[in-house]
Design a protein around this motif. Structure first.
Motif, PDB file in Angstrom:
ATOM      1  N   PHE A 290      36.706  46.107  53.225  1.00 10.56           N
ATOM      2  CA  PHE A 290      36.328  46.990  52.040  1.00 10.56           C
ATOM      3  C   PHE A 290      34.878  47.048  53.284  1.00 10.56           C
ATOM      4  O   PHE A 290      33.944  48.033  53.113  1.00 10.56           O
ATOM      5  CB  PHE A 290      35.735  46.283  50.464  1.00 10.56           C
TER       6      PHE A 290
ATOM      7  N   ASN B 289      36.535  46.816  43.516  1.00  8.98           N
ATOM      8  CA  ASN B 289      35.830  46.665  44.933  1.00  8.98           C
ATOM      9  C   ASN B 289      34.490  48.235  44.926  1.00  8.98           C
ATOM     10  O   ASN B 289      33.745  47.639  44.800  1.00  8.98           O
ATOM     11  CB  ASN B 289      36.643  46.446  45.836  1.00  8.98           C
ATOM     12  N   ARG B 290      35.415  48.605  44.234  1.00  7.93           N
ATOM     13  CA  ARG B 290      35.216  50.246  44.455  1.00  7.93           C
ATOM     14  C   ARG B 290      34.332  50.350  43.166  1.00  7.93           C
ATOM     15  O   ARG B 290      33.396  51.100  43.261  1.00  7.93           O
ATOM     16  CB  ARG B 290      36.323  51.309  44.914  1.00  7.93           C
ATOM     17  N   THR B 291      34.434  50.001  42.019  1.00 12.56           N
ATOM     18  CA  THR B 291      34.020  50.294  40.256  1.00 12.56           C
ATOM     19  C   THR B 291      32.906  49.572  40.610  1.00 12.56           C
ATOM     20  O   THR B 291      31.594  50.126  39.575  1.00 12.56           O
ATOM     21  CB  THR B 291      34.538  50.728  39.255  1.00 12.56           C
TER      22      THR B 291
ATOM     23  N   LEU C 260      42.849  57.659  37.780  1.00  9.89           N
ATOM     24  CA  LEU C 260      43.965  56.367  38.504  1.00  9.89           C
ATOM     25  C   LEU C 260      44.876  57.214  38.570  1.00  9.89           C
ATOM     26  O   LEU C 260      45.864  56.421  38.717  1.00  9.89           O
ATOM     27  CB  LEU C 260      43.892  55.810  37.038  1.00  9.89           C
TER      28      LEU C 260
ATOM     29  N   SER D  59      48.091  57.269  40.680  1.00  8.56           N
ATOM     30  CA  SER D  59      48.970  56.203  40.438  1.00  8.56           C
ATOM     31  C   SER D  59      50.584  57.293  40.274  1.00  8.56           C
ATOM     32  O   SER D  59      51.491  56.489  41.538  1.00  8.56           O
ATOM     33  CB  SER D  59      49.350  56.041  38.995  1.00  8.56           C
TER      34      SER D  59
ATOM     35  N   ARG E 165      31.869  55.389  49.132  1.00 10.64           N
ATOM     36  CA  ARG E 165      31.720  54.875  47.559  1.00 10.64           C
ATOM     37  C   ARG E 165      29.657  55.826  47.169  1.00 10.64           C
ATOM     38  O   ARG E 165      30.391  57.012  46.402  1.00 10.64           O
ATOM     39  CB  ARG E 165      31.132  53.664  46.503  1.00 10.64           C
TER      40      ARG E 165
ATOM     41  N   PRO F 125      42.642  45.164  42.656  1.00 13.67           N
ATOM     42  CA  PRO F 125      41.469  44.581  44.073  1.00 13.67           C
ATOM     43  C   PRO F 125      41.007  45.466  44.579  1.00 13.67           C
ATOM     44  O   PRO F 125      39.588  45.222  44.714  1.00 13.67           O
ATOM     45  CB  PRO F 125      42.208  43.630  45.092  1.00 13.67           C
ATOM     46  N   MET F 126      41.007  46.494  44.598  1.00  9.86           N
ATOM     47  CA  MET F 126      40.736  48.029  45.684  1.00  9.86           C
ATOM     48  C   MET F 126      40.069  48.527  43.955  1.00  9.86           C
ATOM     49  O   MET F 126      38.537  49.003  44.379  1.00  9.86           O
ATOM     50  CB  MET F 126      41.624  48.582  45.970  1.00  9.86           C
ATOM     51  N   ILE F 127      39.782  48.569  42.905  1.00  7.30           N
ATOM     52  CA  ILE F 127      39.968  49.047  42.026  1.00  7.30           C
ATOM     53  C   ILE F 127      38.201  48.322  41.094  1.00  7.30           C
ATOM     54  O   ILE F 127      36.794  49.247  41.930  1.00  7.30           O
ATOM     55  CB  ILE F 127      40.751  49.475  41.083  1.00  7.30           C
TER      56      ILE F 127
ATOM     57  N   LEU G  19      47.933  48.197  50.212  1.00  6.66           N
ATOM     58  CA  LEU G  19      47.113  47.272  48.917  1.00  6.66           C
ATOM     59  C   LEU G  19      47.839  45.709  49.217  1.00  6.66           C
ATOM     60  O   LEU G  19      47.549  45.086  48.222  1.00  6.66           O
ATOM     61  CB  LEU G  19      48.120  48.417  47.829  1.00  6.66           C
TER      62      LEU G  19
ATOM     63  N   ILE H 266      48.366  47.185  40.841  1.00  3.62           N
ATOM     64  CA  ILE H 266      48.549  47.272  41.956  1.00  3.62           C
ATOM     65  C   ILE H 266      47.434  47.786  42.473  1.00  3.62           C
ATOM     66  O   ILE H 266      47.026  46.687  43.721  1.00  3.62           O
ATOM     67  CB  ILE H 266      49.440  48.237  42.484  1.00  3.62           C
ATOM     68  N   ALA H 267      46.396  48.011  42.669  1.00  2.00           N
ATOM     69  CA  ALA H 267      45.679  49.034  42.970  1.00  2.00           C
ATOM     70  C   ALA H 267      44.211  47.763  42.590  1.00  2.00           C
ATOM     71  O   ALA H 267      42.925  47.910  42.712  1.00  2.00           O
ATOM     72  CB  ALA H 267      44.751  50.266  42.559  1.00  2.00           C
TER      73      ALA H 267
ATOM     74  N   PHE I 238      52.133  55.982  43.338  1.00  2.00           N
ATOM     75  CA  PHE I 238      53.091  54.546  42.549  1.00  2.00           C
ATOM     76  C   PHE I 238      54.402  54.599  43.394  1.00  2.00           C
ATOM     77  O   PHE I 238      55.721  53.874  43.943  1.00  2.00           O
ATOM     78  CB  PHE I 238      53.390  54.020  41.669  1.00  2.00           C
TER      79      PHE I 238
ATOM     80  N   MET J 288      34.362  46.453  38.433  1.00  2.00           N
ATOM     81  CA  MET J 288      34.813  46.066  37.893  1.00  2.00           C
ATOM     82  C   MET J 288      34.395  44.690  37.547  1.00  2.00           C
ATOM     83  O   MET J 288      35.097  44.577  38.685  1.00  2.00           O
ATOM     84  CB  MET J 288      36.002  47.108  37.377  1.00  2.00           C
TER      85      MET J 288
ATOM     86  N   ILE K 199      52.640  43.780  42.830  1.00  2.00           N
ATOM     87  CA  ILE K 199      52.367  43.770  44.236  1.00  2.00           C
ATOM     88  C   ILE K 199      53.744  42.716  44.788  1.00  2.00           C
ATOM     89  O   ILE K 199      53.677  43.361  46.112  1.00  2.00           O
ATOM     90  CB  ILE K 199      51.174  44.313  44.416  1.00  2.00           C
TER      91      ILE K 199
ATOM     92  N   PHE L 253      50.936  50.814  38.980  1.00  2.00           N
ATOM     93  CA  PHE L 253      50.003  51.338  39.561  1.00  2.00           C
ATOM     94  C   PHE L 253      48.359  50.591  39.426  1.00  2.00           C
ATOM     95  O   PHE L 253      47.877  50.154  39.921  1.00  2.00           O
ATOM     96  CB  PHE L 253      49.994  52.777  40.303  1.00  2.00           C
ATOM     97  N   PRO L 254      47.703  50.672  38.675  1.00  2.00           N
ATOM     98  CA  PRO L 254      46.769  50.123  38.651  1.00  2.00           C
ATOM     99  C   PRO L 254      47.086  48.818  38.976  1.00  2.00           C
ATOM    100  O   PRO L 254      45.255  48.352  38.946  1.00  2.00           O
ATOM    101  CB  PRO L 254      46.566  50.133  36.600  1.00  2.00           C
TER     102      PRO L 254
END
Lengths: 203, 203
Positions: free
Chosen positions: A117, B172-174, A154, A158, A123, B168-170, A106, B165-166, A162, B176, B103, B162-163
């Motif tokens: 990525f 990227n993958r969604t 999530l 988590s 996905r 960038p990944m979230i 991370l 921390i994640a 975590f 959003m 992070i 945790f959200p």
DNA sequence: GTCTATATACGGATAGAC
DNA sequence: GTCTATCCGTATATAGAC
């Protein structure tokens, strides 16, 4: 391609280890050479640069990991709730084996959002997985409000990952040993699925 | 001590920012000097080394953070469950303001487990806090099995931090946006306490 | 206190012998 | 393919003028 265990492979092995332990920036190519027992120059002979070596090793990691998860998602022989249990167990086992992995992963990703990525995007494979089908079936038959599952996913991730990220801090503040920490995590293999299923059903 | 906003303070300000964004190893003192608008040499004049500057800034961060949390824990005017809500809201607000903080904090700590921790140890203050008293009262009156609260605390912190921390990944993958992510996190200010209270009561 | 210029060290990468 | 020796850029840190 001389030795039985090729130098190339030994370097990758060591790189995986050192990179995850110290992070990209703090890792010296000399560390990797030393850890793998090969000469520094060989490292640039096989992989032309530190960055290149990093990318190669990380791509392999991600690939292996994704495959293992997709295999679980697409097992037609298990129910949705069984899959939750299996996934949780799978993740926790994996983290216990590679405790440094999540935080490394991370923290490095924050720097290179694009490179790693873009190469592997699962996905669509995820969305078409059997587990997602089963989930859709579930909310249909249960006549539940179409709850946004993002929060649930999530929360699951988590609660699994975590603790490993916070491992050093947890041990420091509670005085736990690494042994005790692992025991606690193994307990969670049973607990997390229960909590998650409760969340879904109280939704 | 010349300028109205002393150079020393400007350096610390910038250091806090750059260190959290890039991590200790990837940060160059030049970056900090540039970001703070002062000369590179000044940096070594005030703080004698990069490492020293890092330690000072981090200690301050931890101190400020701990104080704010302890204040909530020791508020006699709120119930145990209200404190959960307030803490969750407090953490989430803080993370939205400083998204890089968790992070960074966790990844740097892995390297120096000892140094930063030893200086400030609030474990005893935590154990003697009003919130812990209230928890003890609660399990006594409810005749609940003396559930190990470590899992609950861990789950709470996990679901909050945790959200981020994640993040960038979230994203990227969604797909959003940062906006949408923040909205989702604000939703969680209400949701997380509900989940946690359910966990406690279903225990 | 603040600057310029520079010493010094370190780390990634390569040249070239074997 | 593997080694030694070394180059060269970069980053921390300091000397010394103002």
């Amino acid at each position: 391609m001389k030795k039985n265990k090729s130098a190339e492979e030994k370097i990758k092995e060591a790189a995986r280890l050192v990179f995850t332990q110290k992070g990209y920036a703090a890792t010296r190519t000399r560390d990797i050479a030393e850890a793998s027992g090969v000469n520094l120059a060989l490292l640039n002979y096989y992989f032309k640069s530190k960055e290149n070596l990093f990318d190669i090793v990380m791509l392999e990691n991600i690939k292996v990991f994704s495959q293992s998860v997709l295999a679980i998602l697409n097992n037609p022989g298990t129910t949705f709730f069984e899959k939750i249990e299996i996934l949780v167990g799978h993740y926790i086992d994996m983290m216990i084996e590679n405790p440094e992995m999540p935080i490394f992963f991370l923290s490095e990703l924050k720097g290179n959002p694009k490179k790693l990525f873009s190469k592997i995007d699962h996905r669509s494979k995820f969305k078409e997985s059997i587990m997602v089908q089963q989930w859709k079936e579930l909310i249909k038959t249960n006549k539940r409000s179409a709850f946004n599952p993002q929060h649930i996913i999530l929360n699951t991730i988590s609660m699994i990952i975590f603790p490993f990220i916070a491992n050093p801090m947890i041990r420091n503040r509670t005085g736990m040993s690494q042994e005790e920490f692992n025991t606690m995590m193994l307990e969670r293999k049973k607990l997390v699925p229960v909590w998650i299923i409760n969340m879904i059903q109280n939704n």
